[in-house]
Every structure is written in C-alpha cells, then in structure tokens.
Design an enzyme around this catalytic site. Structure first.
Site, PDB file in Angstrom:
ATOM      1  N   PRO A 122       0.886  75.345   8.327  1.00  0.00           N
ATOM      2  CA  PRO A 122      -0.366  76.311   8.531  1.00  0.00           C
ATOM      3  C   PRO A 122      -0.436  77.842   9.089  1.00  0.00           C
ATOM      4  CG  PRO A 122      -0.551  74.907  10.438  1.00  0.00           C
ATOM      5  CD  PRO A 122       0.908  74.773   9.404  1.00  0.00           C
ATOM      6  N   GLY A 123       0.790  77.908   9.390  1.00  0.00           N
ATOM      7  CA  GLY A 123       0.828  79.476   8.713  1.00  0.00           C
ATOM      8  C   GLY A 123       1.769  79.837   9.955  1.00  0.00           C
ATOM      9  N   GLY A 124       1.750  79.294  10.815  1.00  0.00           N
ATOM     10  CA  GLY A 124       2.328  79.997  11.828  1.00  0.00           C
ATOM     11  C   GLY A 124       3.793  80.757  12.106  1.00  0.00           C
ATOM     12  N   LYS A 125       4.982  80.254  11.840  1.00  0.00           N
ATOM     13  CA  LYS A 125       5.947  80.776  11.717  1.00  0.00           C
ATOM     14  C   LYS A 125       5.490  81.922  10.374  1.00  0.00           C
ATOM     15  CE  LYS A 125       8.722  75.974  12.284  1.00  0.00           C
ATOM     16  NZ  LYS A 125       7.638  75.581  12.328  1.00  0.00           N
TER      17      LYS A 125
ATOM     18  N   ASP B 178       5.341  74.650  -5.718  1.00  0.00           N
ATOM     19  CA  ASP B 178       6.221  73.559  -4.789  1.00  0.00           C
ATOM     20  C   ASP B 178       6.787  74.269  -4.539  1.00  0.00           C
ATOM     21  OD1 ASP B 178       8.179  71.115  -4.742  1.00  0.00           O
ATOM     22  OD2 ASP B 178       6.127  70.320  -6.563  1.00  0.00           O
TER      23      ASP B 178
ATOM     24  N   CYS C 203      10.339  69.524  12.583  1.00  0.00           N
ATOM     25  CA  CYS C 203      10.185  68.799  13.834  1.00  0.00           C
ATOM     26  C   CYS C 203      10.047  67.948  14.305  1.00  0.00           C
ATOM     27  CB  CYS C 203       8.435  69.830  14.141  1.00  0.00           C
ATOM     28  SG  CYS C 203       7.814  68.568  13.257  1.00  0.00           S
TER      29      CYS C 203
END
Length: 428
Positions: A253-256, A301, A371
């Site tokens: 979702p974009g955190g990194k 992809d 993770c």
C-alpha cells in the site's frame, strides 16, 4: 438476543461472519466504519475479535475440557459465545467474571444458554486454569500459543524449540505502535517530543508510542505514518539518495515507497509499481498527504519489467509477496493458512526478484525483503538468485545491530520489530 454490551454483540456478529474466511482486519475495519459505538466500546470490540482469533486453539482446548459435546458437533453460536467468554475470563483482567459470563450466555441461542453458562461457571470453579500440556512438546507450543501443530513443526525445523517458543511468546505480546517520521515536514526529535515517543534504537527515523492518542491528527497532517521499524530500516538500508532513479516493484500500500521518497528529500524519480491497479490510489493519496511529488505509479507485474526502465535504476526495492509469517502478532489469521500455499511462494518470489533485477544499472543496488521468518522465502530465494545471476553479489551494510554481510533476519523477541528479512545486493 437479550440486550448486551454493543461491543460484545458486534464482536459476536463479526466472529460468526469470519467463519467464511474473511480477514480479521477487513472485518474489523468494515464494522468500525459503519458503527456508532463509543471509543471505549470500539476498543473493546477490536480487542475481543483479535483476541479470540489469536487464541482460538487455546480457547477451544479449554472448552473441550469442560464440554461433553465435541467441538465439531457444538452449535456455532454457542461455540462463539463460549470463546468470547473464555477469552475474557482468561486474558482480560479488567472484565469482571459476572460480565463475561452473563453477556456470553445472553449471546448464545435459547437452547444453548444453559450449556454456555455451565461450561463458563465450571471453568471459573476450577480457578480459570488453562492447564497447558507438558512443555518441550509440539502439543504444548500449539495450545499455549495457539499455533497449528504443523506450523509449530516448521518453526522448530527452522529455529529449534527454544527460539520458536520465544518467537511465539513475542507474537502474543502487545506491541508499541511504530511510526515513520516524515522529515520533509518535521524532525524526528520534534515528533518524538510532540508524542512523548521513543526514538527507535534500531532505526533513526522510527519512533514508537504506546497508544494512538495524538497520533491520528499527525497522520492526517502528513507528519508521520504507521510503519513497523523493520520496514523503515529496510528503506534506510536501500540507501536511496536525492536525485537518484529508484524502482519499488511491489509497492502497495505504499509505506516503503513513502519512506524511500522522504529519504531522497523528495528529489529524483521513484517509480512505484504494483500488480493490483485498484490499490495504486492508496499510494497517490498517501503521497499527496505527505507532500511527496516524485512518485510515479503504474500497474505492472513485477515478473515483467518495463523495458524502458531496464538498466536505468540506481536502486531497486523488491518487497516480495510472502507468507507473512513474521507478522502473526499483527495478523493472527495468517497462522491458520494452509501451508501448501506457503510452499508455492519461493518460486514466485524468485521470478519477482529476477524481474526486479532487470531495472538495476551497473553499480546499482538491489534490496529484497519480506515480512516472513520462513528461510526458504528469504535467503533461500536470494541464494538461488545469486547462483543464477553472477553479476550480482551480497553488499555488506551497517545497522544498529552491527555489521551485516548483506543478509539480515530481524526477530520480534530480540529486535522488537516484525519478523522481517532484508537482503542487499549490488550489480557489478
């Protein structure tokens, strides 16, 4: 149903729905979004749902000890009511016994009220003793920490019995909330002072708080965002500099991507790709809130790199889809997944990593992360990649824990982070 506390009633309804396999966080978010419960009840509701899912094996073991009816023959509503009752009696010190019993009985169907009442009161008479199996056994690990036996065997094979026990204990501990400070808008010291937070000893841009009090407004204002310290460290190890070209191949979702962009001081180009087009808006909205303008999103992809960018990126982050076996403490439903789905992942991850490597220019950096604590998804994938791509090699790096030769696993019981894997490589 008799009138019961709205939090318990909502938890009962959610747990019945989730029998169909709905993810805990999705069900909780959906319920809270349409609920007018008080803040106190919202907190109780969340604790009950997460708690019952997290401790399901333990709760069922206790119920089976006091019930003559096998679990698979027990009425579903009665079983959920019992799980809620046993959970409150065993793991919620602030809930009076009478409230746990009376309201659980009220939740059960008419025919099951006497049964639920009898089981719960028998448990109380026995001193609410869980009486776990003898230690140093698979049965003990499974019942004490609510982990399926096959997954216990996997962890023991990877880390041995003692370390597995410590990992499972850490999964059940209530973690502090980790935030990545947006240093485009505020310094780490200023953020820590505002929230009375601790600066992480693991990563200089990460702070931890005990509760969400005061956090939400700062999220809305783009001062910080929720991100585990391990993920923040991963972005730091990537080491992207202002003005560079960077690709994040599995970005949502974009955190990194956000952490990388902030580290680049919002200067350069950051391409955030993801397989799921419908999730890209999360990155776009988040970037706007944080004041980040260098991110360009696109559906792609990771196994099929953009030919126009191949060989052009200074740094590439490949945060591969994984089993999530390092974040069981936050997403307890993960531990109940079929392990056959886990066994298929290394081949997919290898293909994703191969695709990501196409973007790296000569002298550039490639970071692979997950993770999970499954070694086959971690260095197993990287070893296979390095053997088939001789132009890449491990790149040593320093972090708070010391010097690393390029491959690092973080553990919840020792590093106080998610279970996480980071591998840094360089292209000759």
């Amino acid at each position: 149903m008799e009138r019961v506390n709205p939090a318990r009633a909502a938890a009962f309804a959610s747990l019945l729905k989730m029998k169909g396999g709905k993810y805990t966080n999705l069900e909780i978010n959906a319920t809270l979004n349409r609920s007018d419960m008080s803040e106190e009840d919202r907190g109780l509701y969340t604790a009950l749902v997460y708690g019952v899912v997290e401790r399901a094996i333990t709760l069922d073991k206790i119920i089976s000890r006091y019930s003559r009816t096998p679990l698979d023959k027990t009425d579903e509503e009665a079983l959920v009511a019992l799980r809620l009752g046993i959970y409150q009696l065993s793991f919620m010190d602030r809930v009076p016994d009478h409230a746990a019993v009376d309201e659980s009985v009220s939740l059960a169907g008419k025919k099951a009220k006497g049964f639920v009442n009898a089981v719960l009161r028998s448990f109380i008479r026995d001193g609410k003793s869980a009486a776990f199996p003898k230690e140093e056994s698979i049965d003990y690990l499974s019942v004490a920490f609510s982990v399926p036996e096959e997954l216990c065997r996997r962890f023991i094979g990877w880390y041995g019995f003692s370390q597995t026990e410590e990992i499972f204990k850490a999964f059940l501990e209530r973690e502090k909330i980790s935030l990545r400070v947006n240093t485009l808008k505020i310094s780490v010291n200023e953020a820590a002072k505002m929230l009375l937070a601790e600066i992480s000893p693991v990563c200089e841009n990460s702070i931890t708080v005990n509760s969400f009090e005061g956090v939400s407004q700062g999220i809305e204002n783009g001062l910080w965002f929720v991100q585990d310290t391990a993920s923040t460290l991963c972005s730091q190890i990537l080491g992207a500099l202002p003005g560079e070209t960077v690709v994040d191949t599995c970005a949502c979702p974009g955190g990194k991507s956000f952490a990388v962009a902030v580290g680049m001081e919002n200067k350069g180009e950051l391409f955030s790709f993801d397989l799921h087009k419908n999730k890209l808006s999360l990155i776009e909205k988040g970037a706007k809130k944080l004041g980040i303008s260098i991110i360009k999103t696109a559906e792609r992809d990771a196994r099929e790199p953009d030919a126009l960018l191949c060989g052009k990126a200074d740094r590439v982050l490949c945060d591969a889809p994984c089993s999530g076996l390092g974040v069981i403490g936050k997403k307890p439903d993960i531990k109940y997944k079929e392990l056959s789905s886990v066994d298929r992942l290394p081949d997919i991850q290898y293909e994703v990593l191969c695709g990501a490597s196409e973007y790296v220019k000569s002298g550039g950096t490639l970071v692979y992360s997950t993770c999970t604590l499954n070694p086959e998804e971690n260095f197993g994938v990287c070893r296979r990649f390095l053997e088939s791509h001789p132009s890449f090699s491990l790149a040593p790096f320093s972090w708070a824990g010391g010097e690393c030769q390029g491959s690092l696993t973080l553990f919840p019981h020792t590093d106080k982070t998610d279970g996480f894997y980071i591998c840094k490589m360089v292209k000759e």
